[in-house]
Design a protein around this motif. Sequence first.
Motif, short mmCIF file in Angstrom:
data_model
loop_
_atom_site.label_atom_id
_atom_site.label_comp_id
_atom_site.label_asym_id
_atom_site.label_seq_id
_atom_site.Cartn_x
_atom_site.Cartn_y
_atom_site.Cartn_z
N ALA A 66 -3.88 -4.94 7.28
CA ALA A 66 -3.09 -3.73 7.00
C ALA A 66 -3.42 -2.77 8.02
O ALA A 66 -4.35 -2.90 8.69
N ILE A 68 -3.47 1.23 9.05
CA ILE A 68 -3.36 2.51 8.58
C ILE A 68 -3.44 3.40 9.71
O ILE A 68 -3.78 3.22 10.74
N ARG A 109 -9.11 3.49 -0.95
CA ARG A 109 -8.67 2.98 0.52
C ARG A 109 -9.63 3.62 1.43
O ARG A 109 -9.47 5.10 1.26
N ASN A 134 -11.42 -0.60 4.21
CA ASN A 134 -11.45 -1.46 3.27
C ASN A 134 -10.41 -0.88 2.05
O ASN A 134 -10.27 0.42 1.90
N GLU A 135 -9.44 -1.75 1.77
CA GLU A 135 -8.64 -1.24 0.45
C GLU A 135 -8.82 -2.23 -0.77
O GLU A 135 -8.97 -3.57 -0.64
N LEU A 149 -9.57 -3.80 6.34
CA LEU A 149 -8.82 -3.15 7.47
C LEU A 149 -9.46 -3.03 8.79
O LEU A 149 -10.55 -2.72 8.83
N ASP A 150 -8.64 -3.46 9.72
CA ASP A 150 -9.26 -3.31 11.22
C ASP A 150 -8.28 -2.45 12.06
O ASP A 150 -7.50 -3.00 12.67
N PRO A 151 -8.50 -1.15 11.77
CA PRO A 151 -7.64 -0.26 12.82
C PRO A 151 -8.34 -0.32 14.10
O PRO A 151 -9.37 -0.50 14.32
N GLY A 193 -5.92 -6.64 12.88
CA GLY A 193 -5.23 -6.86 11.80
C GLY A 193 -4.53 -8.19 11.37
O GLY A 193 -3.45 -8.42 11.45
#
Length: 403
Positions: A66, A68, A109, A134-135, A149-151, A193
């Motif tokens: 995802a 973000i 989230r 994490n969501e 999640l890996d922004p 991501g």
Amino acid sequence: MDELDALRGMRTALAEEEPPDALAARIQWRTGTGSAAPESAPRPLRRRLRLPLAGGLAAALAAGAAAIVVTQPGSDAPDRPRPPAEGNVLLVAATNAEKAPLGAYWHTRSISGDIYAVGGSAKNFYKVDARQGNESWTGRDGRGVSVYLDPPDVPLTAQDAQKWRAAGSRRMVRVPDPEGGAGSVSLDMAGTGTAVPSPTSPGDLAYGLTPARLDRLPTEPKALENALLGLKGNWRAYAATAKKEPIRALRGRERVRALSDVTIALLSKAPAPPKVRAAAFRMLAAQPGVRAGGRTTDPLGRTGTVISLPLKTTVPLGLYTAPKQLGTYTRELIVDPARGMLLAVRDLVATPPKGSRPLPPGDDGKPRSLTAKNMPDRFSRRGDLASYEAFEVAQWTDQAPPH
């Protein structure tokens, strides 16, 4: 001993006696002033899990994809808190949390960050916010979906961004290995991501707080505290051997630390009913030394009120290593009382890391040591941000999770 118990066993906390003026302030708690081996090839940074904030190992480690967008968690000038509005903000938050409707899923989230210094000297470095997220959607039966999640990792402030660009705007930047290795780790300034949603089950929830157990928790603060004091785990800050015992076996600020860990879970990742969440706010307000500070901005750019915990603690290094004990850190919560929501938890440097500390054999079976020069915050000053977790979404919803 399971992985969560291992994490609890790795925590450290430095207890302090509550001074008389703090006790007086707490009793009238309305407004307050809170308060050298050859270098190996760099490896990608292994993300760390924060026990009090994680919803469970399987959820935290689940693969997912995802994107973000967040506001930078730092600024070029330190926060200048303003006095809070009249009234106990935690009690206001409790009242508003109790009004929230139930739904089919508890949806959260979150994004967390560890602050690393890139550079070789205190005169020439910039800071990077190494982020992960994490969501999750947790149903009333404890089953659901979690997405990792890996922004991208980002410069902490505009000034840090300028220094990063001047250094070539590299996608991968290197920092000393914070887990005590002699080499370095790499921070990814682009993110990956590349994952999919993963199913979760009641066993993934923190502290064994399954939905059925959460539904049975008392909704009166003192009764809730008594129930949580019975939770068994490896809660001790320092212990020669890990052993499970109830929180009530602890005393003073060590007990406050354990209770605040569970309270953070109840206010963030745990699918707790609104009345239990409200009781958690009220229980936290009654703990010794917990004080309301001024208004501030959280790592996502939202405004809330600072709640200071009476703790100095070290920040855990990771799942397989001993905790860092070369510096001390203070913990603050940021709360939006109008929404009845915990916005973020942040750890600030109280004493910058110094010296060294031997470690037992690690993953490779070899002993090693921690040194201040390898710490992520080795150039930090008192009050600087060391790490955080911010909760962008934490609410009940009827919207089904992705499959």
